[in-house]
Design an enzyme around this catalytic site. Structure first.
Site, PDB file in Angstrom:
ATOM      1  N   CYS A   1     -42.303 -32.743  61.550  1.00  0.00           N
ATOM      2  CA  CYS A   1     -43.017 -31.484  61.751  1.00  0.00           C
ATOM      3  C   CYS A   1     -43.024 -31.105  63.231  1.00  0.00           C
ATOM      4  O   CYS A   1     -42.785 -31.920  64.094  1.00  0.00           O
ATOM      5  CB  CYS A   1     -44.453 -31.633  61.262  1.00  0.00           C
ATOM      6  SG  CYS A   1     -44.549 -32.224  59.569  1.00  0.00           S
TER       7      CYS A   1
ATOM      8  N   TRP B   1     -42.343 -30.412  57.788  1.00  0.00           N
ATOM      9  CA  TRP B   1     -41.287 -31.089  57.011  1.00  0.00           C
ATOM     10  C   TRP B   1     -42.065 -31.916  55.987  1.00  0.00           C
ATOM     11  O   TRP B   1     -42.714 -32.913  56.338  1.00  0.00           O
ATOM     12  CB  TRP B   1     -40.450 -31.987  57.922  1.00  0.00           C
ATOM     13  CG  TRP B   1     -39.522 -32.896  57.214  1.00  0.00           C
ATOM     14  CD1 TRP B   1     -39.711 -34.208  56.907  1.00  0.00           C
ATOM     15  CD2 TRP B   1     -38.239 -32.578  56.674  1.00  0.00           C
ATOM     16  NE1 TRP B   1     -38.659 -34.714  56.230  1.00  0.00           N
ATOM     17  CE2 TRP B   1     -37.717 -33.747  56.060  1.00  0.00           C
ATOM     18  CE3 TRP B   1     -37.472 -31.417  56.637  1.00  0.00           C
ATOM     19  CZ2 TRP B   1     -36.473 -33.777  55.440  1.00  0.00           C
ATOM     20  CZ3 TRP B   1     -36.216 -31.463  56.019  1.00  0.00           C
ATOM     21  CH2 TRP B   1     -35.746 -32.618  55.430  1.00  0.00           C
TER      22      TRP B   1
ATOM     23  N   GLU C   1     -14.602 -38.364  58.152  1.00  0.00           N
ATOM     24  CA  GLU C   1     -15.230 -37.035  58.041  1.00  0.00           C
ATOM     25  C   GLU C   1     -15.533 -36.419  59.397  1.00  0.00           C
ATOM     26  O   GLU C   1     -15.701 -35.205  59.481  1.00  0.00           O
ATOM     27  CB  GLU C   1     -16.470 -37.076  57.159  1.00  0.00           C
ATOM     28  CG  GLU C   1     -17.652 -37.822  57.696  1.00  0.00           C
ATOM     29  CD  GLU C   1     -18.841 -37.693  56.744  1.00  0.00           C
ATOM     30  OE1 GLU C   1     -18.995 -36.675  56.067  1.00  0.00           O
ATOM     31  OE2 GLU C   1     -19.631 -38.645  56.682  1.00  0.00           O
TER      32      GLU C   1
ATOM     33  N   GLU D   1     -18.504 -47.001  53.719  1.00  0.00           N
ATOM     34  CA  GLU D   1     -19.269 -46.005  54.492  1.00  0.00           C
ATOM     35  C   GLU D   1     -18.700 -45.865  55.895  1.00  0.00           C
ATOM     36  O   GLU D   1     -18.595 -44.754  56.418  1.00  0.00           O
ATOM     37  CB  GLU D   1     -20.750 -46.396  54.530  1.00  0.00           C
ATOM     38  CG  GLU D   1     -21.609 -45.501  55.399  1.00  0.00           C
ATOM     39  CD  GLU D   1     -21.640 -44.035  54.951  1.00  0.00           C
ATOM     40  OE1 GLU D   1     -21.153 -43.726  53.847  1.00  0.00           O
ATOM     41  OE2 GLU D   1     -22.133 -43.206  55.721  1.00  0.00           O
TER      42      GLU D   1
ATOM     43  N   HIS E   1      -3.329 -56.466  47.164  1.00  0.00           N
ATOM     44  CA  HIS E   1      -2.781 -55.768  45.983  1.00  0.00           C
ATOM     45  C   HIS E   1      -2.275 -54.383  46.360  1.00  0.00           C
ATOM     46  O   HIS E   1      -2.539 -53.401  45.655  1.00  0.00           O
ATOM     47  CB  HIS E   1      -3.853 -55.703  44.895  1.00  0.00           C
ATOM     48  CG  HIS E   1      -4.382 -57.052  44.520  1.00  0.00           C
ATOM     49  ND1 HIS E   1      -3.717 -57.935  43.714  1.00  0.00           N
ATOM     50  CD2 HIS E   1      -5.499 -57.695  44.932  1.00  0.00           C
ATOM     51  CE1 HIS E   1      -4.394 -59.051  43.614  1.00  0.00           C
ATOM     52  NE2 HIS E   1      -5.487 -58.948  44.329  1.00  0.00           N
TER      53      HIS E   1
ATOM     54  N   ARG F   1     -35.830 -28.765  64.386  1.00  0.00           N
ATOM     55  CA  ARG F   1     -36.295 -30.052  63.843  1.00  0.00           C
ATOM     56  C   ARG F   1     -36.202 -30.092  62.321  1.00  0.00           C
ATOM     57  O   ARG F   1     -36.384 -31.127  61.702  1.00  0.00           O
ATOM     58  CB  ARG F   1     -37.742 -30.305  64.278  1.00  0.00           C
ATOM     59  CG  ARG F   1     -37.931 -30.442  65.770  1.00  0.00           C
ATOM     60  CD  ARG F   1     -39.380 -30.226  66.196  1.00  0.00           C
ATOM     61  NE  ARG F   1     -40.266 -31.247  65.711  1.00  0.00           N
ATOM     62  CZ  ARG F   1     -40.634 -32.322  66.428  1.00  0.00           C
ATOM     63  NH1 ARG F   1     -40.142 -32.491  67.637  1.00  0.00           N
ATOM     64  NH2 ARG F   1     -41.470 -33.215  65.963  1.00  0.00           N
TER      65      ARG F   1
ATOM     66  N   ASN G   1     -48.491 -33.881  62.548  1.00  0.00           N
ATOM     67  CA  ASN G   1     -47.145 -34.435  62.357  1.00  0.00           C
ATOM     68  C   ASN G   1     -47.340 -35.930  62.153  1.00  0.00           C
ATOM     69  O   ASN G   1     -47.957 -36.597  62.979  1.00  0.00           O
ATOM     70  CB  ASN G   1     -46.286 -34.166  63.610  1.00  0.00           C
ATOM     71  CG  ASN G   1     -44.884 -34.708  63.460  1.00  0.00           C
ATOM     72  OD1 ASN G   1     -44.436 -34.982  62.353  1.00  0.00           O
ATOM     73  ND2 ASN G   1     -44.198 -34.890  64.584  1.00  0.00           N
ATOM     74  N   GLY G   2     -46.861 -36.461  61.022  1.00  0.00           N
ATOM     75  CA  GLY G   2     -47.014 -37.899  60.783  1.00  0.00           C
ATOM     76  C   GLY G   2     -47.429 -38.141  59.340  1.00  0.00           C
ATOM     77  O   GLY G   2     -47.386 -37.254  58.499  1.00  0.00           O
TER      78      GLY G   2
ATOM     79  N   LYS H   1     -23.442 -29.692  54.801  1.00  0.00           N
ATOM     80  CA  LYS H   1     -24.465 -30.739  54.798  1.00  0.00           C
ATOM     81  C   LYS H   1     -24.920 -31.030  53.369  1.00  0.00           C
ATOM     82  O   LYS H   1     -25.195 -32.157  53.023  1.00  0.00           O
ATOM     83  CB  LYS H   1     -25.677 -30.330  55.654  1.00  0.00           C
ATOM     84  CG  LYS H   1     -26.751 -31.398  55.742  1.00  0.00           C
ATOM     85  CD  LYS H   1     -26.213 -32.668  56.344  1.00  0.00           C
ATOM     86  CE  LYS H   1     -27.194 -33.813  56.288  1.00  0.00           C
ATOM     87  NZ  LYS H   1     -26.566 -35.124  56.636  1.00  0.00           N
TER      88      LYS H   1
ATOM     89  N   LYS I   1     -17.406 -42.342  57.429  1.00  0.00           N
ATOM     90  CA  LYS I   1     -17.905 -41.805  58.710  1.00  0.00           C
ATOM     91  C   LYS I   1     -16.736 -41.419  59.599  1.00  0.00           C
ATOM     92  O   LYS I   1     -16.694 -40.355  60.195  1.00  0.00           O
ATOM     93  CB  LYS I   1     -18.786 -42.837  59.433  1.00  0.00           C
ATOM     94  CG  LYS I   1     -20.145 -43.018  58.850  1.00  0.00           C
ATOM     95  CD  LYS I   1     -21.102 -41.881  59.114  1.00  0.00           C
ATOM     96  CE  LYS I   1     -21.237 -40.804  58.113  1.00  0.00           C
ATOM     97  NZ  LYS I   1     -21.367 -40.954  56.722  1.00  0.00           N
TER      98      LYS I   1
HETATM   99  C1  AGP Z   1     -22.050 -38.032  54.119  1.00  0.00           C
HETATM  100  O1  AGP Z   1     -21.770 -38.277  55.498  1.00  0.00           O
HETATM  101  C2  AGP Z   1     -21.479 -36.729  53.645  1.00  0.00           C
HETATM  102  N1  AGP Z   1     -22.009 -35.653  54.409  1.00  0.00           N
HETATM  103  C3  AGP Z   1     -21.526 -36.547  52.150  1.00  0.00           C
HETATM  104  O2  AGP Z   1     -20.721 -37.543  51.582  1.00  0.00           O
HETATM  105  C4  AGP Z   1     -22.920 -36.656  51.482  1.00  0.00           C
HETATM  106  O3  AGP Z   1     -23.355 -37.981  51.514  1.00  0.00           O
HETATM  107  C5  AGP Z   1     -22.773 -36.230  50.003  1.00  0.00           C
HETATM  108  O4  AGP Z   1     -22.366 -34.883  49.996  1.00  0.00           O
HETATM  109  C6  AGP Z   1     -24.063 -36.400  49.214  1.00  0.00           C
HETATM  110  O5  AGP Z   1     -25.064 -35.590  49.769  1.00  0.00           O
HETATM  111  P1  AGP Z   1     -26.579 -35.827  49.258  1.00  0.00           P
HETATM  112  O6  AGP Z   1     -26.967 -37.214  49.659  1.00  0.00           O
HETATM  113  O7  AGP Z   1     -27.375 -34.774  49.961  1.00  0.00           O
HETATM  114  O8  AGP Z   1     -26.586 -35.667  47.768  1.00  0.00           O
END
Ligand code: AGP
Length: 608
Positions: free
Chosen positions: A2, A74, A488, A481, A504, A27, A100-101, A603, A485
């Site tokens: 927040c 938030w 992407e 993961e 394999h 934020r 906030n908290g 996002k 990272k």
């Molecule tokens: C992760 O770095 C990506 N931006 C993407 O894979 C993300 O995790 C995926 O789209 C799922 O999003 P969500 O967790 O909001 O459902």
């Protein structure tokens, strides 16, 4: 998290509050509001949604107040709606609070206040604080706030005003930042300097346990124990863009470094050491329902799917419940088998991912109980699920998920302990794992100190066009993961594999242009990983090993080694991902990629 802003001085407060709230938008928030000390009392206006919604219901008003507080919320407790938005008042409407908290003991406090005849209008923890302050207010606002806060457990950054004390704003801090902006004949309070910078660059940061009584031309600071504090005045030299990123070059790096704090928030109030288990009331499942779980399906996308894969490994190993991890986009169309006793965990940072939402609806249509593991309170998946656990990571601005991932894994670790302790896990084992979990934020801090070392590594490898990431067991999701990272945000092709799977097929790719990042901690499969590394070396592959501090052997094989602190293997994934996040970040930086807004990515993927 927040945002808070307050003003007291000769000027009209409304435009200053609105400007401050605009500066706090970065934020992330889902509702907003203001309280103004007008001639005839406290006027509160607040609404769900973004700032334009608040502007539309206030801009026509001719507010005269020169004292006011504002808030961007938030949501953590209670939906993001008009009622739950801040400021909150008690019953007389003469006091307004922005916060906030997280107040951990708000339910207990609310019950006591209800028994005293107080009536609550919202689901929030903050409204409890407003009632407490009102309960103790007998003319001195600072004293009333001090007494109220002495009852509170949890974190807060607050600003409070009262029509009975029109010449002061009281602020206080415990765990959530509060800064006083020192103007000429006027003063401000805020949760961060972004809201103040337009009016002053002279600030005083409150420390935990401190309260401030702020008037138009002065302020005093004291502790909860009424000990006076000498203010430490600072001058801010940052520009606004730097401030929104907390001094970091990108939101992603800021969010990587927030992880010690966000992991604390993910576990806050959820470690039950008395019974050596986890406390996850939001699951909304009775004890016998939890006991009778026969099968678990975890469904998600992307990074959340990687967290789910770790969940599968942990729950199967420790709770001995069969678990399947499913890509949501596949699950929703393949007529999944849902039988009685099946629980579906739906993991989504945004709570809005179309495939994940559709997968949940399909599972519910077939009778499954669906539990959400989300970050955004009140998001569609959170609202439509039968219960769940919020990860409390705060808004994640960077498109590449970092702090949400570790908080998802934290929550899955807690779910594992809860389920395991209802089955074969002993008290001692449960206590040992809880202790390991409680130490994770400090261990993550230790790994973040390797940032410069990892940046050097990035300088050595950023020109590569392909990477392999390998891991075994709980480190396989981390390898996946780490690869995601990198690809992407740097656009380098990177693949994660179970280390043994390399033989394999992928081993055909190995040469001196194919760096291989290997998760190689000294765990139960360490010797197997060493063999895989030998296979890579024999083909001139270049190895970056993520290993355990003190491991002398690994450096004989790997070209580069990142050493992690020695931790219980149960929590190793939570710290093992940190160097891979940093490596991806620095490589992307060196390749001049748009780290926070990578090409082609959103996002939240709210379309199929
Ligand atoms: C992760 O770095 C990506 N931006 C993407 O894979 C993300 O995790 C995926 O789209 C799922 O999003 P969500 O967790 O909001 O459902």
């Amino acid at each position: 998290m927040c945002g808070i802003v307050g003003y007291i001085g000769p000027r009209k407060a409304y435009p200053i509050l609105m400007e401050g709230l605009k500066r706090l938008e970065y934020r992330g928030y889902d509702s907003t509001g203001i309280a103004l000390l007008e001639r005839d009392g406290v006027v509160v206006c607040k609404s769900a949604g973004k700032l334009p919604a608040l502007i539309s219901c206030t801009e026509a008003e001719d507010y005269q107040a020169n004292v006011g507080i504002g808030h961007t919320r938030w949501a953590t407790h209670g939906e993001p709606n008009d009622a739950n938005a801040h400021p909150h008042t008690g019953m007389t409407g003469r006091i307004a609070v922005v916060h906030n908290g997280i107040i951990e003991n708000y339910s207990a406090l609310r019950e006591v206040l209800k028994r005293q005849g107080r009536i609550f209008k919202t689901e929030t923890d903050t409204e409890v604080l407003a009632h407490l302050i009102e309960e103790y207010h007998n003319g001195n606002l600072l004293q009333a706030v001090r007494r109220a806060l002495s009852q509170v457990e949890g974190t807060y950054g607050i600003a409070v005003l009262s029509s009975d004390n029109p010449d002061v704003i009281v602020a206080a801090r415990q765990g959530s930042p509060i800064v006083i902006g020192c103007g000429d004949g006027e003063n401000l309070v805020a949760s961060d300097v972004a809201a103040l910078l337009r009016y002053t660059n002279r600030v005083v940061y409150l420390e935990d346990g401190e309260l401030a009584e702020v008037t138009a031309d002065s302020f005093s600071i004291s502790t909860l124990e009424e000990v006076e504090v000498t203010p430490h005045l600072e001058e801010i030299s940052w520009n606004l863009d730097m401030i929104e990123k907390g001094g970091f070059d990108h939101f992603m790096l800021k969010e990587i470094f927030e992880q010690p704090e966000t992991l604390k928030n993910a576990m806050r109030g959820r470690l039950n050491f008395e019974e050596a288990t986890a406390r996850l009331n939001g699951l909304n499942l009775q004890y016998d329902e939890l006991h009778h779980i026969k099968r678990i399906i975890i469904t998600a996308c992307g990074t959340s799917w990687h967290a789910g894969l770790l969940g599968e490994y942990l729950i199967e190993e420790y709770a001995r419940i069969p678990v399947e991890i499913e890509y949501a986009s596949e699950f929703r169309y393949r007529s999944p088998i849902i039988d009685p006793g099946t629980i579906v965990f739906v993991i989504s940072q945004s709570g809005e991912t179309a495939d994940t939402l559709a997968a949940m609806r399909e599972a519910r249509r077939k009778g499954a109980t669906c539990l959400g593991i989300c970050n955004v309170v009140g998001s569609t998946i959170a609202r439509e699920s039968d219960g769940g656990v919020y990860i409390h990571a705060g808004p994640e601005i960077g498109v590449a998920s970092t702090k949400a991932f570790t908080s998802q894994m934290m929550v899955l670790s807690l779910i594992t302990i809860l389920l395991a302790r209802m089955r074969s896990m002993s008290f001692d084992e449960g206590e040992k794992l809880l202790r390991a979990i409680s130490e994770v934020p400090d261990r993550v801090k230790d790994v973040l100190e390797l940032n410069d070392r990892i940046k050097e590594l990035a300088e050595k490898y950023y020109n590569m066009n392909n990477f392999l990431y390998l891991g075994r067991g709980v480190n396989f999701p981390i390898a996946l993961e780490g690869a995601l990272k990198l690809k992407e945000i740097s656009y380098i092709h990177a693949e994660g594999y179970p280390a043994a799977e390399m033989k394999h097929g992928p081993i055909a790719l190995i040469d001196d242009n194919m760096p291989v990042v290997v998760m190689a901690p000294q765990d139960s499969v360490y010797n197997k990983i060493l063999s895989n590394m030998e296979e890579i070396k024999a083909r001139r592959g270049r190895i970056v090993a993520v290993a355990t501090k003190g491991d002398k052997k690994i450096a004989e094989i790997a070209d580069d080694v990142i050493y992690l602190p020695r931790v219980n293997s149960f929590v190793l994934p939570l710290i093992g991902i940190i160097p891979l996040q940093l490596l991806a970040y620095h490589i992307a930086e060196l390749r001049n990629c748009d780290v926070d807004q990578p090409r082609n990515l959103a996002k939240s993927v709210t379309v199929e």
